[in-house]
Motif scaffolding. Structure first.
Motif, PDB file in Angstrom:
ATOM      1  N   ASN A  65       0.058  -3.699   0.489  1.00 49.87           N
ATOM      2  CA  ASN A  65       0.688  -3.159  -0.717  1.00 49.87           C
ATOM      3  C   ASN A  65       1.889  -2.296  -0.343  1.00 49.87           C
ATOM      4  OD1 ASN A  65       1.361  -1.972  -3.148  1.00 49.87           O
ATOM      5  ND2 ASN A  65      -0.735  -1.505  -3.736  1.00 49.87           N
ATOM      6  N   GLY A  66       3.075  -2.862  -0.495  1.00 54.14           N
ATOM      7  CA  GLY A  66       4.308  -2.119  -0.264  1.00 54.14           C
ATOM      8  C   GLY A  66       5.088  -1.954  -1.559  1.00 54.14           C
ATOM      9  N   ASP A  67       4.385  -1.967  -2.680  1.00 54.34           N
ATOM     10  CA  ASP A  67       5.057  -1.874  -3.978  1.00 54.34           C
ATOM     11  C   ASP A  67       5.619  -0.477  -4.210  1.00 54.34           C
ATOM     12  OD1 ASP A  67       5.695  -3.296  -6.463  1.00 54.34           O
ATOM     13  OD2 ASP A  67       4.395  -1.832  -7.401  1.00 54.34           O
ATOM     14  N   GLU A  68       4.861   0.548  -3.866  1.00 55.33           N
ATOM     15  CA  GLU A  68       5.287   1.953  -3.920  1.00 55.33           C
ATOM     16  C   GLU A  68       6.095   2.284  -5.178  1.00 55.33           C
ATOM     17  OE1 GLU A  68       5.952   5.057  -0.486  1.00 55.33           O
ATOM     18  OE2 GLU A  68       7.695   3.762  -0.620  1.00 55.33           O
ATOM     19  N   SER A  69       5.467   2.094  -6.332  1.00 51.43           N
ATOM     20  CA  SER A  69       6.147   2.354  -7.599  1.00 51.43           C
ATOM     21  C   SER A  69       5.790   3.695  -8.210  1.00 51.43           C
ATOM     22  CB  SER A  69       5.793   1.248  -8.609  1.00 51.43           C
ATOM     23  OG  SER A  69       6.172  -0.009  -8.127  1.00 51.43           O
ATOM     24  N   GLU A  70       4.894   4.463  -7.567  1.00 48.63           N
ATOM     25  CA  GLU A  70       4.536   5.775  -8.107  1.00 48.63           C
ATOM     26  C   GLU A  70       5.747   6.698  -8.045  1.00 48.63           C
ATOM     27  OE1 GLU A  70       2.295   8.404 -10.066  1.00 48.63           O
ATOM     28  OE2 GLU A  70       1.470   6.492  -9.436  1.00 48.63           O
ATOM     29  N   PRO A  71       6.155   7.293  -9.176  1.00 49.92           N
ATOM     30  CA  PRO A  71       7.343   8.157  -9.172  1.00 49.92           C
ATOM     31  C   PRO A  71       7.290   9.222  -8.088  1.00 49.92           C
ATOM     32  CG  PRO A  71       6.630   7.750 -11.412  1.00 49.92           C
ATOM     33  CD  PRO A  71       5.584   7.137 -10.527  1.00 49.92           C
ATOM     34  N   SER A  72       8.428   9.433  -7.434  1.00 51.32           N
ATOM     35  CA  SER A  72       8.636  10.441  -6.395  1.00 51.32           C
ATOM     36  C   SER A  72       8.022  10.071  -5.052  1.00 51.32           C
ATOM     37  CB  SER A  72       8.112  11.816  -6.825  1.00 51.32           C
ATOM     38  OG  SER A  72       8.757  12.259  -7.997  1.00 51.32           O
ATOM     39  N   THR A  73       7.517   8.852  -4.910  1.00 53.69           N
ATOM     40  CA  THR A  73       6.895   8.438  -3.654  1.00 53.69           C
ATOM     41  C   THR A  73       7.860   7.588  -2.844  1.00 53.69           C
ATOM     42  OG1 THR A  73       4.765   8.379  -4.797  1.00 53.69           O
ATOM     43  CG2 THR A  73       4.883   7.302  -2.663  1.00 53.69           C
ATOM     44  N   PHE A  74       8.058   7.972  -1.569  1.00 56.13           N
ATOM     45  CA  PHE A  74       8.997   7.206  -0.735  1.00 56.13           C
ATOM     46  C   PHE A  74       8.574   7.195   0.735  1.00 56.13           C
ATOM     47  CE2 PHE A  74      10.579  11.459  -1.696  1.00 56.13           C
ATOM     48  CZ  PHE A  74      10.832  12.017  -0.448  1.00 56.13           C
ATOM     49  N   ASN A  75       7.317   7.530   1.038  1.00 58.71           N
ATOM     50  CA  ASN A  75       6.885   7.557   2.437  1.00 58.71           C
ATOM     51  C   ASN A  75       6.794   6.160   3.050  1.00 58.71           C
ATOM     52  OD1 ASN A  75       4.759   7.138   0.660  1.00 58.71           O
ATOM     53  ND2 ASN A  75       3.238   8.107   1.978  1.00 58.71           N
ATOM     54  N   ASN A  76       6.329   5.174   2.276  1.00 53.98           N
ATOM     55  CA  ASN A  76       6.245   3.816   2.816  1.00 53.98           C
ATOM     56  C   ASN A  76       7.624   3.234   3.091  1.00 53.98           C
ATOM     57  OD1 ASN A  76       3.470   3.825   2.697  1.00 53.98           O
ATOM     58  ND2 ASN A  76       3.357   2.808   0.719  1.00 53.98           N
ATOM     59  N   ARG A  77       8.569   3.569   2.245  1.00 53.88           N
ATOM     60  CA  ARG A  77       9.942   3.094   2.478  1.00 53.88           C
ATOM     61  C   ARG A  77      10.469   3.603   3.807  1.00 53.88           C
ATOM     62  NH1 ARG A  77      14.820   5.401   1.840  1.00 53.88           N
ATOM     63  NH2 ARG A  77      14.027   7.142   0.605  1.00 53.88           N
ATOM     64  N   LEU A  78      10.219   4.874   4.117  1.00 46.64           N
ATOM     65  CA  LEU A  78      10.700   5.444   5.373  1.00 46.64           C
ATOM     66  C   LEU A  78       9.992   4.817   6.572  1.00 46.64           C
ATOM     67  CD1 LEU A  78      11.051   9.206   4.380  1.00 46.64           C
ATOM     68  CD2 LEU A  78      12.834   7.469   4.517  1.00 46.64           C
ATOM     69  N   LEU A  79       8.716   4.502   6.421  1.00 43.32           N
ATOM     70  CA  LEU A  79       7.977   3.877   7.524  1.00 43.32           C
ATOM     71  C   LEU A  79       8.569   2.523   7.887  1.00 43.32           C
ATOM     72  CD1 LEU A  79       4.299   4.765   6.557  1.00 43.32           C
ATOM     73  CD2 LEU A  79       5.435   5.408   8.690  1.00 43.32           C
ATOM     74  N   ILE A  80       8.911   1.717   6.878  1.00 44.16           N
ATOM     75  CA  ILE A  80       9.431   0.390   7.204  1.00 44.16           C
ATOM     76  C   ILE A  80      10.906   0.434   7.609  1.00 44.16           C
ATOM     77  CG2 ILE A  80       7.732  -0.808   5.797  1.00 44.16           C
ATOM     78  CD1 ILE A  80       9.794  -1.173   3.650  1.00 44.16           C
ATOM     79  N   GLU A  81      11.638   1.412   7.116  1.00 43.65           N
ATOM     80  CA  GLU A  81      13.056   1.489   7.474  1.00 43.65           C
ATOM     81  C   GLU A  81      13.273   2.098   8.855  1.00 43.65           C
ATOM     82  OE1 GLU A  81      15.133   1.814   3.034  1.00 43.65           O
ATOM     83  OE2 GLU A  81      15.184   3.536   4.394  1.00 43.65           O
ATOM     84  N   HIS A  82      12.432   3.053   9.243  1.00 44.88           N
ATOM     85  CA  HIS A  82      12.624   3.748  10.518  1.00 44.88           C
ATOM     86  C   HIS A  82      11.785   3.199  11.655  1.00 44.88           C
ATOM     87  CE1 HIS A  82      15.288   6.594   8.745  1.00 44.88           C
ATOM     88  NE2 HIS A  82      14.370   7.213   8.018  1.00 44.88           N
ATOM     89  N   ASP A  83      10.619   2.607  11.357  1.00 47.39           N
ATOM     90  CA  ASP A  83       9.738   2.169  12.434  1.00 47.39           C
ATOM     91  C   ASP A  83       8.934   0.941  12.007  1.00 47.39           C
ATOM     92  OD1 ASP A  83       8.493   2.131  14.857  1.00 47.39           O
ATOM     93  OD2 ASP A  83       7.520   4.092  14.679  1.00 47.39           O
ATOM     94  N   PRO A  84       9.607  -0.173  11.740  1.00 48.15           N
ATOM     95  CA  PRO A  84       8.893  -1.355  11.218  1.00 48.15           C
ATOM     96  C   PRO A  84       7.898  -1.943  12.207  1.00 48.15           C
ATOM     97  CG  PRO A  84      11.143  -1.925  11.817  1.00 48.15           C
ATOM     98  CD  PRO A  84      11.046  -0.437  11.902  1.00 48.15           C
ATOM     99  N   HIS A  85       8.150  -1.784  13.505  1.00 53.69           N
ATOM    100  CA  HIS A  85       7.243  -2.387  14.484  1.00 53.69           C
ATOM    101  C   HIS A  85       5.916  -1.636  14.567  1.00 53.69           C
ATOM    102  CE1 HIS A  85       9.720  -5.623  16.112  1.00 53.69           C
ATOM    103  NE2 HIS A  85      10.762  -4.813  15.983  1.00 53.69           N
ATOM    104  N   GLN A  86       5.913  -0.358  14.280  1.00 52.65           N
ATOM    105  CA  GLN A  86       4.644   0.359  14.191  1.00 52.65           C
ATOM    106  C   GLN A  86       3.784  -0.259  13.087  1.00 52.65           C
ATOM    107  OE1 GLN A  86       3.316   5.012  13.718  1.00 52.65           O
ATOM    108  NE2 GLN A  86       4.812   4.258  12.246  1.00 52.65           N
TER     109      GLN A  86
END
Length: 462
Positions: free
Chosen positions: A82-103
């Protein structure tokens, strides 16, 4: 306890952290290699169970326990992330995939090995265009290097990952709504049972996990369950990415042990409340969780502590701060408008309840509020959601919780607003007055039908 060492975000400030070369140079994929070549799937499941890792997507369900629900005699397993991350003000998953996708890819690999899934689907929020491109590049790198594909590390385990972009619906953050959308259908949550572990995507046993949850898995394999449980609070173990936004001097996403307080996040990590003001309230984990008043900001932000001040739970740990100039009428109106728009409409209590809460708050905001509206709002909030057993999914609960919280903690502000913001155009009509007093409406029918012979006769007294 030893000084906290960030692990989920340890590569974020490293140049080119999104590349395979940098990730491998910092120990990347060693945990996956260890799991796939020296452990069997049941050992991995047992280790994650022992760590008591709870899902980071909102509900906090134990990850290892979810994996163990799969049928023992299954012939095929699918993994949905689940990478939908539509809850307002939530952006932690976006940073995980943008900064460290291989993790993240390493976490998927271990989780799929543990659950015997050979295909993984990443359901990614459509607006994450940059994240989508980064993930596609990282998956291609991992496949070329032998971290994905056939016979990974000579273990006999095959895996491939496919990225599926959503279409902007909040409801697809619910796991069965996500599965329906992934299958190409309207994103309507399914009635359960059967649960996804038994009959999920394409009617096959399916595990649904959150991005941050899977990013924790490589570190558990590498460092062990005891290390993981040395971080956080009882029943809420491990590191957590906290987002802080709203009326603060610095909007951040910071990794800390579970159990940090709102006050510490605001004062120490977000630079305090902006413009020299004070905090009036804070949303602890996305608007569906309710809110904390200024007096409750020392509440631990973990899976257990937030129940005491009446919040639904930790949610996504996305903290939104409101200063003492904020109108709680405006805040609740915006929450109700969001949920009324995002309800899929499948369940009547949610479809009608979210719409009527929004309409009522819209009228209050416009100057047509009545004191009894507040009790009606609470009554509506108490009668929709899976907690009272009236809907298929939890969106209605998320819509109801801000109403319950705000009116319990800031009711006086709403009462004052209703008294001081009356608009004459919302005054009750004679017909409404008669109905409200239980009187006959027949004396008004000629007027309503337009048969007044050119003159308006006086209306009967109420």
């Amino acid at each position: 306890m030893a000084e906290f060492e960030p692990v989920l975000s340890r590569n974020w400030n490293v140049p080119d952290s999104r590349t395979l070369k940098v990730y491998e140079s910092r120990g990347g994929y060693q945990a996956a290699r260890k799991a796939l070549t020296t452990m069997d799937p049941d050992q991995v499941v047992s280790l994650v169970k022992d760590s008591e890792l709870r899902g980071r997507g909102g509900a906090g369900f134990p990850c290892g326990l979810k994996w163990s629900f799969l049928p023992k005699d299954r012939k095929e397993t699918l993994m949905c992330i689940n990478g939908d991350e539509s809850e307002p003000s939530t952006f932690n998953n976006r940073l995980l995939i943008e900064h460290d996708p291989h993790q993240f890819i390493e976490g998927i690999s271990i989780a799929c090995f543990a659950t015997k899934a050979t295909t993984a689907y990443l359901y990614l929020r459509f607006e994450y265009i940059n994240g989508y491109r980064i993930m596609e590049q990282a998956i291609a790198e991992a496949r070329a290097a032998g971290h994905l594909g056939k016979n990974i590390y000579g273990s006999g385990f095959d895996l491939d990952i496919w990225v599926h972009r959503g279409a902007g619906a909040y409801i697809c953050g619910e796991e069965t709504g996500l599965i329906e959308s992934l299958e190409g259908k309207r994103g309507w949550p399914r009635i359960k049972p059967p649960f996804p572990a038994i009959e999920g995507a394409f009617r096959k046993p399916t595990v649904v996990n959150n991005i941050e949850t899977l990013c924790c898995v490589p570190h558990i394999i590498e460092r062990g369950a005891d290390w993981f449980k040395s971080i956080g609070t009882p029943k809420s173990y491990g590191p957590k990415l906290y987002c802080v936004s709203g009326h603060v001097n610095k909007q951040v996403c910071v990794e800390l042990p579970l159990g940090v307080t709102c006050r510490e996040l605001i004062d120490k990590h977000a630079g305090g409340v902006w413009k020299g003001r004070k905090a009036k309230a804070a949303v602890p984990g996305g608007i569906s969780m309710g809110l904390l008043s200024a007096e409750e900001l020392d509440t631990p932000l973990d899976f257990e502590g937030l129940r005491k001040p009446g919040c639904l739970g930790l949610g996504t740990a996305a903290v939104t701060v409101m200063d003492d100039h904020t109108s709680m009428v405006d805040y609740l109106y915006n929450c109700a408008r969001f949920f009324a728009h995002e309800s899929c409409g499948q369940c009547t209590p949610c479809r009608e309840g979210t719409a009527w809460m929004y309409k009522t708050l819209k009228r209050i905001k416009a100057g047509g509020g009545r004191s009894e509206d507040l009790d009606i709002l609470v009554n509506m909030a108490n009668n929709l959601g899976i907690i009272p057993g009236t809907t298929i999914c939890g969106l209605a609960d998320g819509a109801a919780w801000p109403v319950k919280n705000v009116l319990a903690k800031f009711r006086g502000e709403f009462e004052d607003y209703i008294k001081t913001h009356q608009n004459p155009k919302y005054a009750a009509t004679p017909l409404q007055e008669r109905i409200a007093h239980g009187l006959s409406v027949e004396p008004l029918l000629p007027i309503l039908n337009g048969s007044t012979n050119g003159s308006m006769r006086s209306l009967p007294s109420v």
